[in-house]
Design a protein around this motif. Structure first.
Motif, PDB file in Angstrom:
ATOM      1  N   PRO A   1       0.831  -1.199   0.000  1.00  0.00           N
ATOM      2  CA  PRO A   1       0.000   0.000   0.000  1.00  0.00           C
ATOM      3  C   PRO A   1       0.873   1.259   0.000  1.00  0.00           C
ATOM      4  O   PRO A   1       1.915   1.288   0.662  1.00  0.00           O
ATOM      5  CB  PRO A   1      -0.780  -0.105   1.313  1.00  0.00           C
TER       6      PRO A   1
ATOM      7  N   SER B   1       2.012   5.227   0.704  1.00  0.00           N
ATOM      8  CA  SER B   1       1.956   6.044   1.920  1.00  0.00           C
ATOM      9  C   SER B   1       2.544   7.427   1.621  1.00  0.00           C
ATOM     10  O   SER B   1       3.183   7.615   0.587  1.00  0.00           O
ATOM     11  CB  SER B   1       2.747   5.375   3.048  1.00  0.00           C
TER      12      SER B   1
ATOM     13  N   SER C   1      -1.555   6.202   5.215  1.00  0.00           N
ATOM     14  CA  SER C   1      -1.805   5.284   4.104  1.00  0.00           C
ATOM     15  C   SER C   1      -3.268   4.853   4.202  1.00  0.00           C
ATOM     16  O   SER C   1      -3.734   4.594   5.310  1.00  0.00           O
ATOM     17  CB  SER C   1      -0.895   4.060   4.241  1.00  0.00           C
ATOM     18  N   PRO C   2      -4.045   4.818   3.122  1.00  0.00           N
ATOM     19  CA  PRO C   2      -3.647   5.017   1.734  1.00  0.00           C
ATOM     20  C   PRO C   2      -3.435   6.504   1.418  1.00  0.00           C
ATOM     21  O   PRO C   2      -3.641   7.363   2.276  1.00  0.00           O
ATOM     22  CB  PRO C   2      -4.853   4.471   0.959  1.00  0.00           C
TER      23      PRO C   2
ATOM     24  N   ASP D   1      -5.871   3.916  -8.231  1.00  0.00           N
ATOM     25  CA  ASP D   1      -5.325   2.631  -8.689  1.00  0.00           C
ATOM     26  C   ASP D   1      -4.618   2.786 -10.027  1.00  0.00           C
ATOM     27  O   ASP D   1      -3.562   2.195 -10.267  1.00  0.00           O
ATOM     28  CB  ASP D   1      -6.442   1.583  -8.813  1.00  0.00           C
TER      29      ASP D   1
ATOM     30  N   ARG E   1      -1.291  -2.302   7.860  1.00  0.00           N
ATOM     31  CA  ARG E   1      -2.429  -2.436   6.937  1.00  0.00           C
ATOM     32  C   ARG E   1      -2.342  -3.718   6.109  1.00  0.00           C
ATOM     33  O   ARG E   1      -3.346  -4.162   5.535  1.00  0.00           O
ATOM     34  CB  ARG E   1      -2.449  -1.249   5.952  1.00  0.00           C
TER      35      ARG E   1
ATOM     36  N   SER F   1      -4.851  -5.229   1.367  1.00  0.00           N
ATOM     37  CA  SER F   1      -4.768  -4.574   2.678  1.00  0.00           C
ATOM     38  C   SER F   1      -5.852  -5.142   3.581  1.00  0.00           C
ATOM     39  O   SER F   1      -6.982  -5.329   3.153  1.00  0.00           O
ATOM     40  CB  SER F   1      -5.015  -3.072   2.536  1.00  0.00           C
TER      41      SER F   1
END
Ligand code: GLY
Length: 428
Positions: A212, A214, A236-237, A243, A303, A327
């Motif tokens: 993920p 950050s 994060s995210p 995406d 996560r 996640s």
């Protein structure tokens, strides 16, 4: 069924605490050690007082204790060749070889390699002569970025708003030796504007599995003001990284960098950390680190779905798939509690209150960066003391969890930023 493992984590900060915490979650972990660790890590791992600089001492320990997997936190042992030293003795260790760590240990080599392989990055020039550096800087439109070539504990970068500031930074590095040998050569880079994002991925020499994303908060004061630090918190995210954009980052920067490393005869195995920036011209690489980020690991690892032991083993066996890791938790925010005065001078030995009552809280994990146990209790032992990570389904929930916990912890002179994660809302 795969066998259990004895694991060694090398390092002593919040990142290593997060690694221990995540590795310990795995049913594969039989016993876990940390060298040298700290008082918080000692609550979850057996700490052994071998410093990261003692490569043969660490390898002797790993042999004696039949360690099946060693994971390296900081850059310095990687730069010194800990992976090569372990591998020569047939020991399994996760991290890049000394040759591959050059991606972080020489900013000049990194930029030259990115440029040679047409990987998007800002314009730059490299110097080993101070007069040449000053002459070049004078011809450039400020702001300029002046960077020490070698490792400088996060302090080797100056954003110079004027030629005079650039001149001071160049002379400090190249003449006064502010960073020792690391600053004898410098990079002068164009200043890129835009939000920054960190992408870490596990690498097996060929494939990359994305963790993920950050975002770090490096300056000491709220609103990103004041001098840079090792990182005052992160989240994060990263809402700005859709995406599609994340996949673009993999396609245009991260995978081409892996391919470049292989083409340069330095195949990369370990955690590949890309420091990227989203400019008007698209994503560009600012720099790479050859390890897990700190404090980024303190939000990314909590996560992360999946078994980290299995994943690191797959990387060592060249068996990582390509793609993105799932996640388990929607969001995480880490607020760093630091000693008053950091990143300048600060005092240590301050008694820390309020940690015990947080232990059973499901939505909070406190990672220790610099704590020591004394007869009176836990005391501070460094600049960044604790990374207080709040978890939630959303960033606002995670922010509330983190700051709710910070309010319960105290030590004399404690300082923390009040705006960690808030930036995400502005760009989301
Ligand atoms: N947070 C930046 C780093 O790990 O170097």
């Amino acid at each position: 069924m795969k066998s259990g493992l004895r694991i060694l984590v090398v390092g002593s900060g919040g990142r290593e605490h997060a690694l221990v915490w995540k590795l310990k979650e795995s049913p594969r972990t039989e016993r876990i050690f940390c060298a040298p660790g700290n008082a918080g890590i000692a609550q979850q791992a057996e700490c052994v007082s071998i410093p990261g600089s003692d490569l043969s001492g660490l390898a002797d320990f790993a042999e004696r204790e039949e360690i099946g997997l060693t994971v390296v936190g900081p850059e310095m042992p990687l730069a010194e060749g800990i992976v090569d030293a372990f591998q020569e003795r047939g020991l399994r260790i996760f991290g890049p070889s000394r040759a591959a760590a050059l991606l972080e240990t020489s900013k000049i080599w990194c930029k030259q390699t990115l440029s040679k392989h047409n990987i998007p990055t800002g314009c730059f020039a490299a110097f080993d002569d101070v007069t040449d550096a000053l002459t070049y800087a004078e011809t450039q439109e400020p702001p300029l970025v002046v960077k020490a070539d070698g490792l400088a504990a996060g302090k080797g970068v100056t954003v110079a708003a004027t030629f005079e500031e650039a001149q001071t930074a160049i002379k400090a590095a190249m003449v006064a030796g502010a960073f020792g040998d690391s600053g004898r050569r410098v990079l002068i880079e164009e200043y890129l504007e835009g939000p920054e994002v960190s992408i870490m991925a596990l690498a097996d020499g060929e494939n990359l599995l994305r963790l993920p994303a950050s975002q770090d908060h490096k300056p000491i004061f709220d609103g990103d003001k004041g001098p840079n630090t090792g990182g005052m918190g992160c989240y994060s995210p990263v809402p700005l990284l859709s995406d599609d954009l994340a996949e673009q980052a993999m396609e245009t920067i991260m995978r081409p960098t892996m391919a470049a490393m292989a083409a340069e005869g330095r195949p990369y195995v370990g955690c590949l950390y890309g420091g990227l920036i989203l400019t008007d011209e698209g994503l560009k690489a600012l720099e790479f680190n050859c390890r897990f980020g700190d404090p980024e690991s303190q939000v990314v690892l909590p996560r992360l779905g999946g078994d980290l032991v299995d994943l690191l083993e797959a990387a060592l066996d060249g068996q990582l798939g390509d793609g993105e890791l799932p996640s388990d938790r929607g969001a995480a925010v880490c607020v760093v509690m630091a000693s008053g005065g950091y990143p300048g001078e600060y005092q240590t030995g301050k008694l820390i209150h309020g940690l015990d009552s947080l232990e059973s809280t499901r939505d909070v994990v406190v990672f220790h960066a610099a704590t020591t146990k004394t007869d009176e209790g836990l005391v501070t032992s460094g600049g960044r003391v604790l990374g207080v990570t709040g978890l939630g389904d959303t960033l606002p929930e995670a922010i509330d969890a983190a700051y709710g916990a910070v309010d319960q912890i105290g030590f004399d002179g404690a300082y923390w930023r009040r705006d960690i994660g808030r930036r995400a809302g502005e760009v989301g």
